[in-house]
Scaffold this motif. Structure first.
Motif, PDB file in Angstrom:
ATOM      1  N   GLY A   1      -3.922   9.384  -1.153  1.00 51.84           N
ATOM      2  CA  GLY A   1      -2.790   8.490  -0.883  1.00 51.84           C
ATOM      3  C   GLY A   1      -1.975   8.229  -2.131  1.00 51.84           C
ATOM      4  N   ALA A   2      -1.731   6.956  -2.427  1.00 49.19           N
ATOM      5  CA  ALA A   2      -0.970   6.604  -3.626  1.00 49.19           C
ATOM      6  C   ALA A   2      -1.706   6.982  -4.902  1.00 49.19           C
ATOM      7  CB  ALA A   2      -0.657   5.103  -3.624  1.00 49.19           C
ATOM      8  N   GLY A   3      -3.045   7.070  -4.823  1.00 54.37           N
ATOM      9  CA  GLY A   3      -3.835   7.531  -5.953  1.00 54.37           C
ATOM     10  C   GLY A   3      -3.671   6.678  -7.197  1.00 54.37           C
ATOM     11  N   PHE A   4      -3.447   7.327  -8.336  1.00 54.45           N
ATOM     12  CA  PHE A   4      -3.310   6.610  -9.601  1.00 54.45           C
ATOM     13  C   PHE A   4      -2.111   5.663  -9.586  1.00 54.45           C
ATOM     14  CE2 PHE A   4      -5.939  10.190 -11.002  1.00 54.45           C
ATOM     15  CZ  PHE A   4      -6.892   9.524 -11.760  1.00 54.45           C
ATOM     16  N   GLU A   5      -1.113   5.986  -8.790  1.00 48.79           N
ATOM     17  CA  GLU A   5       0.068   5.136  -8.703  1.00 48.79           C
ATOM     18  C   GLU A   5      -0.279   3.757  -8.147  1.00 48.79           C
ATOM     19  OE1 GLU A   5       4.072   4.163  -9.213  1.00 48.79           O
ATOM     20  OE2 GLU A   5       2.950   5.910  -9.932  1.00 48.79           O
TER      21      GLU A   5
ATOM     22  N   THR B   1      -0.360   0.705 -10.346  1.00 51.93           N
ATOM     23  CA  THR B   1       0.886   0.095 -10.813  1.00 51.93           C
ATOM     24  C   THR B   1       1.506  -0.827  -9.759  1.00 51.93           C
ATOM     25  OG1 THR B   1       2.368   1.838  -9.985  1.00 51.93           O
ATOM     26  CG2 THR B   1       1.310   2.219 -12.112  1.00 51.93           C
ATOM     27  N   LEU B   2       0.930  -0.847  -8.553  1.00 53.46           N
ATOM     28  CA  LEU B   2       1.507  -1.630  -7.461  1.00 53.46           C
ATOM     29  C   LEU B   2       0.915  -3.030  -7.409  1.00 53.46           C
ATOM     30  CD1 LEU B   2       1.374   1.067  -4.616  1.00 53.46           C
ATOM     31  CD2 LEU B   2       3.284   0.568  -6.164  1.00 53.46           C
ATOM     32  N   SER B   3       1.667  -3.946  -6.832  1.00 55.52           N
ATOM     33  CA  SER B   3       1.131  -5.272  -6.544  1.00 55.52           C
ATOM     34  C   SER B   3       0.366  -5.215  -5.230  1.00 55.52           C
ATOM     35  CB  SER B   3       2.270  -6.288  -6.429  1.00 55.52           C
ATOM     36  OG  SER B   3       3.061  -6.010  -5.280  1.00 55.52           O
ATOM     37  N   GLY B   4      -0.399  -6.259  -4.950  1.00 60.88           N
ATOM     38  CA  GLY B   4      -1.111  -6.300  -3.691  1.00 60.88           C
ATOM     39  C   GLY B   4      -0.178  -6.243  -2.499  1.00 60.88           C
ATOM     40  N   GLU B   5       0.994  -6.879  -2.625  1.00 61.84           N
ATOM     41  CA  GLU B   5       1.968  -6.863  -1.543  1.00 61.84           C
ATOM     42  C   GLU B   5       2.531  -5.456  -1.325  1.00 61.84           C
ATOM     43  OE1 GLU B   5       1.715 -10.925  -3.276  1.00 61.84           O
ATOM     44  OE2 GLU B   5       1.985  -8.902  -4.093  1.00 61.84           O
ATOM     45  N   GLU B   6       2.784  -4.759  -2.443  1.00 61.69           N
ATOM     46  CA  GLU B   6       3.353  -3.411  -2.331  1.00 61.69           C
ATOM     47  C   GLU B   6       2.334  -2.409  -1.796  1.00 61.69           C
ATOM     48  OE1 GLU B   6       6.506  -3.391  -6.054  1.00 61.69           O
ATOM     49  OE2 GLU B   6       4.358  -3.196  -6.461  1.00 61.69           O
ATOM     50  N   ASN B   7       1.087  -2.579  -2.191  1.00 56.36           N
ATOM     51  CA  ASN B   7       0.063  -1.599  -1.824  1.00 56.36           C
ATOM     52  C   ASN B   7      -0.438  -1.765  -0.387  1.00 56.36           C
ATOM     53  OD1 ASN B   7      -1.891   0.556  -2.763  1.00 56.36           O
ATOM     54  ND2 ASN B   7      -3.335  -1.007  -2.100  1.00 56.36           N
TER      55      ASN B   7
ATOM     56  N   SER C   1       3.121   1.834   6.409  1.00 49.84           N
ATOM     57  CA  SER C   1       3.130   2.689   5.216  1.00 49.84           C
ATOM     58  C   SER C   1       1.760   3.359   5.123  1.00 49.84           C
ATOM     59  CB  SER C   1       3.433   1.876   3.949  1.00 49.84           C
ATOM     60  OG  SER C   1       2.473   0.837   3.771  1.00 49.84           O
ATOM     61  N   ASN C   2       1.598   4.215   4.138  1.00 48.84           N
ATOM     62  CA  ASN C   2       0.335   4.950   4.049  1.00 48.84           C
ATOM     63  C   ASN C   2      -0.116   5.114   2.601  1.00 48.84           C
ATOM     64  OD1 ASN C   2      -1.954   6.369   4.847  1.00 48.84           O
ATOM     65  ND2 ASN C   2      -0.869   8.310   5.144  1.00 48.84           N
ATOM     66  N   ASN C   3      -0.153   4.021   1.857  1.00 50.20           N
ATOM     67  CA  ASN C   3      -0.657   4.083   0.490  1.00 50.20           C
ATOM     68  C   ASN C   3      -2.133   4.456   0.453  1.00 50.20           C
ATOM     69  OD1 ASN C   3       1.703   3.326  -1.065  1.00 50.20           O
ATOM     70  ND2 ASN C   3       1.506   1.303  -0.132  1.00 50.20           N
ATOM     71  N   ALA C   4      -2.861   4.153   1.526  1.00 52.01           N
ATOM     72  CA  ALA C   4      -4.292   4.444   1.579  1.00 52.01           C
ATOM     73  C   ALA C   4      -4.584   5.915   1.834  1.00 52.01           C
ATOM     74  CB  ALA C   4      -4.956   3.601   2.670  1.00 52.01           C
ATOM     75  N   GLY C   5      -3.562   6.694   2.137  1.00 50.85           N
ATOM     76  CA  GLY C   5      -3.781   8.114   2.378  1.00 50.85           C
ATOM     77  C   GLY C   5      -4.573   8.397   3.636  1.00 50.85           C
ATOM     78  N   GLY C   6      -4.476   7.495   4.614  1.00 54.56           N
ATOM     79  CA  GLY C   6      -5.134   7.734   5.895  1.00 54.56           C
ATOM     80  C   GLY C   6      -6.600   7.384   5.939  1.00 54.56           C
ATOM     81  N   ILE C   7      -7.097   6.667   4.918  1.00 59.68           N
ATOM     82  CA  ILE C   7      -8.529   6.335   4.861  1.00 59.68           C
ATOM     83  C   ILE C   7      -8.694   4.913   4.347  1.00 59.68           C
ATOM     84  CG2 ILE C   7     -10.776   6.980   3.909  1.00 59.68           C
ATOM     85  CD1 ILE C   7      -9.584   9.792   3.395  1.00 59.68           C
ATOM     86  N   LEU C   8      -9.442   4.092   5.078  1.00 60.19           N
ATOM     87  CA  LEU C   8      -9.781   2.737   4.653  1.00 60.19           C
ATOM     88  C   LEU C   8     -11.281   2.528   4.792  1.00 60.19           C
ATOM     89  CD1 LEU C   8      -6.906   0.696   6.359  1.00 60.19           C
ATOM     90  CD2 LEU C   8      -7.236   1.023   3.889  1.00 60.19           C
ATOM     91  N   GLY C   9     -11.922   2.045   3.736  1.00 57.64           N
ATOM     92  CA  GLY C   9     -13.365   1.832   3.777  1.00 57.64           C
ATOM     93  C   GLY C   9     -14.149   3.110   3.996  1.00 57.64           C
TER      94      GLY C   9
ATOM     95  N   THR D   1      -8.010   6.322   9.388  1.00 59.13           N
ATOM     96  CA  THR D   1      -7.227   5.286  10.063  1.00 59.13           C
ATOM     97  C   THR D   1      -6.435   5.825  11.248  1.00 59.13           C
ATOM     98  OG1 THR D   1      -5.266   5.667   8.688  1.00 59.13           O
ATOM     99  CG2 THR D   1      -6.923   4.087   7.857  1.00 59.13           C
ATOM    100  N   GLY D   2      -6.361   7.145  11.373  1.00 56.04           N
ATOM    101  CA  GLY D   2      -5.505   7.762  12.376  1.00 56.04           C
ATOM    102  C   GLY D   2      -4.174   8.206  11.808  1.00 56.04           C
ATOM    103  N   GLN D   3      -3.882   7.814  10.572  1.00 55.65           N
ATOM    104  CA  GLN D   3      -2.673   8.284   9.898  1.00 55.65           C
ATOM    105  C   GLN D   3      -2.919   9.655   9.277  1.00 55.65           C
ATOM    106  OE1 GLN D   3      -2.446   4.472   7.488  1.00 55.65           O
ATOM    107  NE2 GLN D   3      -0.260   4.882   7.774  1.00 55.65           N
TER     108      GLN D   3
END
Length: 356
Positions: free
Chosen positions: A246-250, A253-259, A274-282, A286-288
């Motif tokens: 997903g957003a990876g190393f970027e 640099t994000l705030s909690g609200e942005e991420n 949005s998809n900062n998580a790259g389709g994976i949570l925990g 996620t289906g994304q």
């Protein structure tokens, strides 16, 4: 040597060396009655094989695959698939001058230090030649996954030159030798890599792989996380030095609200904005779209002399003749796609085993 197998239920084991008589793999855990034939595998091997343009090694290998077992009357039997590719264009004499030398940045020294010997011909087992069997296993994995899941890769950076994501076109990757989704950047890369190639040098790259259609729920929390296994798969590819999801190393640099990937109900179904998580949570899909990027270092075999030592402890300078990729990342795109497919096929079967 241990560590030649990857996967849990869907699992493949590769064998062979760069300049040996052949390379191959055994694929276990393939469900029965899946239609498959050699052309289903060959189409992906043809995308990875060397010698297709001036920006890759000029070693001429047809990489023609044979299915030796596990298929009867056009369908898988449920037993192991054995896949075989003959090596046809090895030139071992190119490496005779460095058989006792350790190329800086290469696995020469560590193989010799661990095993007390090494196959210096093209790097032996450490050669990227081994990745052909990953692509073959990945082709089988795609058949297991079915047509509902689409896996595509692209080169998004060569050296310091990044694509413009506003110009991203998936159709463009078939129109240039770089798997580049940015037609304008592909032209710039052509001139840049011509200079690198003529100088006998090399350069690194970043590859992005995207899987569409993966349902929610794949991946085991804690130690079987989908993102952890994808990272392991990509890091196992030759010359890969970094992986991000997903957003990876970027994301740092994000705030909690942005991420935060906010959610809403759209057409009666949960949807992410949005998809900062790259389709994976925990560790669970996620289906994304699942989005993975990995960085490939410059090819270690270069013509410019570099300081090193030899097996006798002498301080020397090493330059490598032969046929090498000025940017090994170019042929790494189908390899990344294959490893994505292998992980997803394994996770799909593990999910079904537990959750039905």
């Amino acid at each position: 040597m241990a560590g030649n197998s990857f996967g849990s239920i869907f699992r493949f084991t590769s064998w062979g060396e760069s300049h040996g008589p052949a390379i191959g793999c055994v694929v276990d855990g393939v469900p029965p009655n899946i239609p498959i034939a050699e052309p289903d595998i060959q189409q992906y091997l043809d995308k990875r094989k060397p010698g297709q343009n001036r920006f890759t090694t000029q070693r001429q290998e047809p990489d023609q695959v044979q299915i030796l077992s596990g298929v009867f009357e056009g369908k898988t039997t449920g037993t192991s698939l054995s896949l075989y590719i003959q090596n046809e264009d090895a030139r071992s004499k190119d490496y005779a001058a460095i058989k006792d030398s350790f190329r800086p940045g290469h696995a020469d020294y560590t193989y010799w230090a661990k095993y007390g010997n090494r196959d210096y011909r093209g790097g032996g087992r450490s050669s990227a030649r081994e990745t052909a069997m990953r692509v073959a296993a990945g082709a089988v994995a795609r058949k297991v996954l079915g047509d509902g899941i689409r896996i595509r890769g692209a080169l998004v950076q060569i050296g310091p030159h990044k694509i413009d994501r506003n110009r991203w076109e998936w159709d463009a990757i078939d129109d240039n030798p770089f798997w580049c989704p940015d037609r304008q950047m592909a032209q710039q890369w052509e001139g840049f890599l011509d200079g690198v190639r003529k100088a006998g040098s090399s350069v690194g790259a970043v590859i992005e792989v995207v899987a569409e259609g993966v349902p929610v729920g794949w991946g085991d929390p804690i130690y079987g996380k989908l993102d952890a296994e994808l990272a392991s798969a990509m890091m196992s590819i030759n010359a890969v030095k970094a992986v991000e999801i997903g957003a990876g190393f970027e994301a740092a640099t994000l705030s909690g609200e942005e991420n935060a990937d906010e959610m809403r109900m759209i057409d009666g179904k949960p949807a992410f904005l949005s998809n900062n998580a790259g389709g994976i949570l925990g560790g669970i899909s996620t289906g994304q779209d699942i989005v993975v990027r990995f960085a490939v270092k410059p090819t270690s075999s270069i013509l410019t002399p570099r300081r090193s030592i030899d097996a006798n402890g002498n301080e020397i300078e090493v330059s490598t003749k032969g046929r090498h990729d000025p940017c090994v990342g170019i042929r790494g795109v189908p390899v990344g796609e294959a490893m994505m497919a292998v992980v997803l096929a394994d996770q799909m079967m593990r999910h079904r085993a537990q959750c039905g």
